[in-house]
Design an enzyme around this catalytic site. Structure first.
Site, PDB file in Angstrom:
ATOM      1  N   THR A   1       0.822  -1.214   0.000  1.00 31.68           N
ATOM      2  CA  THR A   1       0.000   0.000   0.000  1.00 31.68           C
ATOM      3  C   THR A   1       0.858   1.267   0.000  1.00 31.68           C
ATOM      4  OG1 THR A   1      -1.621  -1.216   1.312  1.00 31.68           O
ATOM      5  CG2 THR A   1      -1.879   1.174   1.216  1.00 31.68           C
TER       6      THR A   1
ATOM      7  N   VAL B   1      14.092  19.804  -4.926  1.00 30.70           N
ATOM      8  CA  VAL B   1      15.360  19.117  -4.683  1.00 30.70           C
ATOM      9  C   VAL B   1      16.497  19.745  -5.499  1.00 30.70           C
ATOM     10  CG1 VAL B   1      16.574  16.911  -4.967  1.00 30.70           C
ATOM     11  CG2 VAL B   1      14.229  16.947  -4.107  1.00 30.70           C
TER      12      VAL B   1
ATOM     13  N   LYS C   1       6.427   1.576  11.835  1.00 29.72           N
ATOM     14  CA  LYS C   1       6.489   1.918  13.271  1.00 29.72           C
ATOM     15  C   LYS C   1       7.043   0.784  14.111  1.00 29.72           C
ATOM     16  CE  LYS C   1       2.229   0.096  12.834  1.00 29.72           C
ATOM     17  NZ  LYS C   1       1.438   0.129  11.615  1.00 29.72           N
TER      18      LYS C   1
ATOM     19  N   GLU D   1       9.287  10.032   9.403  1.00 26.14           N
ATOM     20  CA  GLU D   1       8.101  10.881   9.589  1.00 26.14           C
ATOM     21  C   GLU D   1       6.804  10.084   9.428  1.00 26.14           C
ATOM     22  OE1 GLU D   1       7.675  14.552  10.291  1.00 26.14           O
ATOM     23  OE2 GLU D   1       5.863  13.436  10.731  1.00 26.14           O
TER      24      GLU D   1
ATOM     25  N   GLY E   1       0.733   8.810   9.896  1.00 24.75           N
ATOM     26  CA  GLY E   1       0.618   8.792   8.442  1.00 24.75           C
ATOM     27  C   GLY E   1       1.113  10.085   7.817  1.00 24.75           C
TER      28      GLY E   1
ATOM     29  N   GLU F   1      -8.078  -5.316   9.467  1.00 23.06           N
ATOM     30  CA  GLU F   1      -7.559  -6.534   8.847  1.00 23.06           C
ATOM     31  C   GLU F   1      -8.332  -7.758   9.344  1.00 23.06           C
ATOM     32  OE1 GLU F   1      -3.304  -6.698   8.524  1.00 23.06           O
ATOM     33  OE2 GLU F   1      -3.178  -4.594   9.101  1.00 23.06           O
TER      34      GLU F   1
ATOM     35  N   ASP G   1      -0.692  -1.280  17.946  1.00 17.73           N
ATOM     36  CA  ASP G   1      -0.236  -0.303  16.951  1.00 17.73           C
ATOM     37  C   ASP G   1      -0.053   1.071  17.612  1.00 17.73           C
ATOM     38  OD1 ASP G   1      -0.156   0.586  13.914  1.00 17.73           O
ATOM     39  OD2 ASP G   1      -1.604   1.917  14.876  1.00 17.73           O
TER      40      ASP G   1
ATOM     41  N   LYS H   1       3.433   3.578  18.394  1.00 21.92           N
ATOM     42  CA  LYS H   1       3.488   4.975  17.952  1.00 21.92           C
ATOM     43  C   LYS H   1       3.715   5.936  19.122  1.00 21.92           C
ATOM     44  CE  LYS H   1       0.712   4.168  13.795  1.00 21.92           C
ATOM     45  NZ  LYS H   1      -0.670   4.102  13.272  1.00 21.92           N
TER      46      LYS H   1
ATOM     47  N   GLY I   1      -3.400   5.296   4.896  1.00 21.78           N
ATOM     48  CA  GLY I   1      -3.774   5.433   3.498  1.00 21.78           C
ATOM     49  C   GLY I   1      -2.535   5.579   2.640  1.00 21.78           C
TER      50      GLY I   1
END
Lengths: 403, 403
Positions: free
Chosen positions: A10, A30, A99, A123, A128, A184, A195, A199, A296
């Protein structure tokens, strides 16, 4: 500037999409174009434009001097950790959205990056697409952080929002979240808070400048939250959110993942659905809140590619992250002082007398048609709550409050 | 590391306080202590610990090679601009909280900093303590920014929140805000939107990478917003906020400061009282929101000192800000498409027939006891709205909508 993507799921495919779709503006920032040279994955992707870039051997990437930056979007600690170490040791900067890897191995990988005069950024590993790691590292440097509290898991926030608004049960909303692809098949990591735990461990390590081990954080998921709890919450004008929290109280540091009942004036009250929100309180800046899509493909990839841009603009440099190897000891949750929302079975005078004998005078919340009642305790340490609660028969629920 | 503060008012004194109170953690981050060597001000401050550091001549600061960083917290374009130029030309990095200076002279000062291999930063010039400049510069670099909308002025947000919650009139709330010190004796810059205009000009210049002149931005304050407008808003479940907005629509760019009516699902709906909130929409990351204290001594100083820390860690370097001299032409507001909330005098069938002849079928909102009514137009360009509105007699109010 050539980059390699490890893991074409993803987020990895999102990174390829962002690099392609915003190629012009990224090149402008850049100073040269960014091009994906390799995609490392076990699978083939026939028909996908990146198919010709797919390799199955990490050494192809590691040994190619043209590749300056490696993106790790595989997830899990291994083999991601081994691959990231190889890349750093070969003098390539690495950014990751992983993470689990950062919470477990962050400090080690930062040290390895420093040794090799490259950078290790992450980051996208928390929140996200929401910028939170860089603001903690670079914007809140004049403050001592007093608290970080986040709604850090979009799946559980979606579920709790749905329960709040529609009065559905936990099982119903879990099934729906699975049907929609938000949860899931094995939803354990989300609904048990694992999770969010990783974090808040990462955020806390950065905020307090010392290593917070995720294994040390008391973690409670949302599986015990019921539609009845939300009926009380609605009557009280409150909501229930899964918080990852850490805070400084004098010389002590606390951290916890748990469902928390909050009032409408809490900065995170309006963070609903799959959105994430992170509240940071500094001793000078007071309360800040960062809000956005915590998951996402494209939002998360946006954060990964922002890391790529920063590393591309600063080659042969170690971009500094304030994360020390010194371990931060966490205080026992028993000494954490707050109010508690409690439900007890059997709405009788005897039961209420029992409650008041234990907790003193409290105000009651009652729902029509239910032979139970709820009350809010005064502020007290959690150990004190537990001691007092032992004197009340038939406690059905306890939810910590942040009010 | 020695710094000088120019202007010892609300923010300047906050900077001195932050540097002192968080001295230990700041020294740890920078690698050495930060010390205020001079305070430039016309006044003396007998009894204040900084009194012995007060100087009245900018050249004392400019000519002292020990001073590496200068903080500008005087406000206004002159003499701030002249002093900042002198400091930059003398090889000192400068940070400012002065939105008037940055909006008017930002690009010139950035160029001068570059020539002298030093930095010119201005995180505190927009959103007070909220990190927004650095996130735009460093975190959203993978995105093309589609929109920035902010509640950028705490005074007017306090006033509008009060009108919303308590039903008071504009004049009443202005007087109260002045009594509390939230609004100045001459409140023009706040209530006419000039302050928000300079801030959205700065944010837009950074977001789109081209110079947006604040003089080009259509600016409307809150002086025409009445308690009656809020009665309608309450009935509709909406609120009215003063927005500084800019957005990209295809190849066109729009910018405006005006009161806007929003629904409860808008990310800025819950930004109340003196708080600021800034919503940024990127083409990859979707909508982000940053929330916090947009003014006040310590929160604003926190952002200034974070700039000091970053400059102290990067001496003899120009920290890059993506702001080009190329001017961004703004599209005519007449072509900006949206819905409009409109109030018309005399609640009669004839008047409604007039409305429907002009706008087609609309839904009406009516308040008991008032001989007037309101309606919401379909989406249309503002010029089209104006053309149609000319056919309706006695229009009392028009508020743009973002719904």
């Amino acid at each position: 500037m050539k980059i390699a993507i490890m893991g074409y799921g993803t987020i990895g495919s999102g990174v390829a999409a962002v690099v392609e779709r915003n190629a012009a503006s990224i090149a402008k920032r850049v100073g040269e174009p960014i091009e994906v040279k390799y995609v490392l994955d076990l699978r083939e992707f026939p028909g996908d434009p990146i198919q010709e870039k797919v390799v199955h051997d990490i050494d192809v990437i590691v040994n190619d001097p043209e590749v300056a930056i490696v993106v790790e979007t595989m997830g899990g600690v291994e083999p991601a950790c081994t691959f990231v170490k190889k890349a750093l040791a070969a003098g390539k900067s690495v950014t990751t959205s992983n993470k689990a890897l950062v919470a477990k191995k962050g400090i080690e990988l930062l040290d390895l990056a420093k040794e090799n005069h490259v950078s290790f950024l992450f980051e996208a590993s928390v929140g996200g697409g929401i910028p939170i790691i860089r603001p903690l590292n670079q914007c809140l440097t004049a403050d001592e952080i007093l608290e970080i509290t986040g709604i850090l898991n979009g799946t559980t926030n979606y579920m709790l929002t749905k329960m709040d608004r529609e009065g559905v049960t936990f099982d119903e909303v879990l099934k729906e979240a699975q049907d929609k692809g938000y949860a899931e098949k094995d939803p354990t990591a989300d609904i048990e808070g694992f999770d969010a735990c990783r974090k808040i461990a990462i955020l806390s390590s950065l905020a307090y400048g010392s290593q917070v081990d995720f294994e040390d954080i008391y973690t409670e998921g949302i599986t015990k939250i019921t539609d009845t709890d939300f009926k009380y919450a609605r009557k009280m004008g409150t909501s229930i959110k899964l918080f990852g929290t850490s805070k400084r109280a004098g010389e002590e540091f606390y951290a916890m993942v748990a469902p928390v009942m909050i009032n409408a004036d809490h900065p995170l009250y309006a963070v609903n659905d799959v959105f994430n929100g992170i509240m940071v309180e500094g001793n000078m800046v007071d309360k800040l809140m960062f809000y956005g899509r915590g998951a996402g493909s494209l939002p998360t990839a946006s954060a990964v590619v922002a890391d790529v841009v920063e590393m591309a603009k600063n080659p042969h440099t170690t971009l500094v992250t304030s994360w020390s190897t010194k371990k931060l000891p966490l205080a026992d949750k028993g000494t954490w002082v707050r109010k508690f929302f409690v439900r007890a079975a059997e709405n009788t005078e005897e039961k209420k007398a029992q409650v008041e004998a234990a907790f003193g005078p409290v105000s009651y919340i009652e729902l029509e048609g239910l032979n139970e009642f709820a009350f809010v305790t005064p502020e007290m340490a959690e150990a004190e709550y537990e001691k007092k609660a032992a004197f009340v028969d038939g406690i059905l629920q306890m939810i910590r409050m942040d009010v």
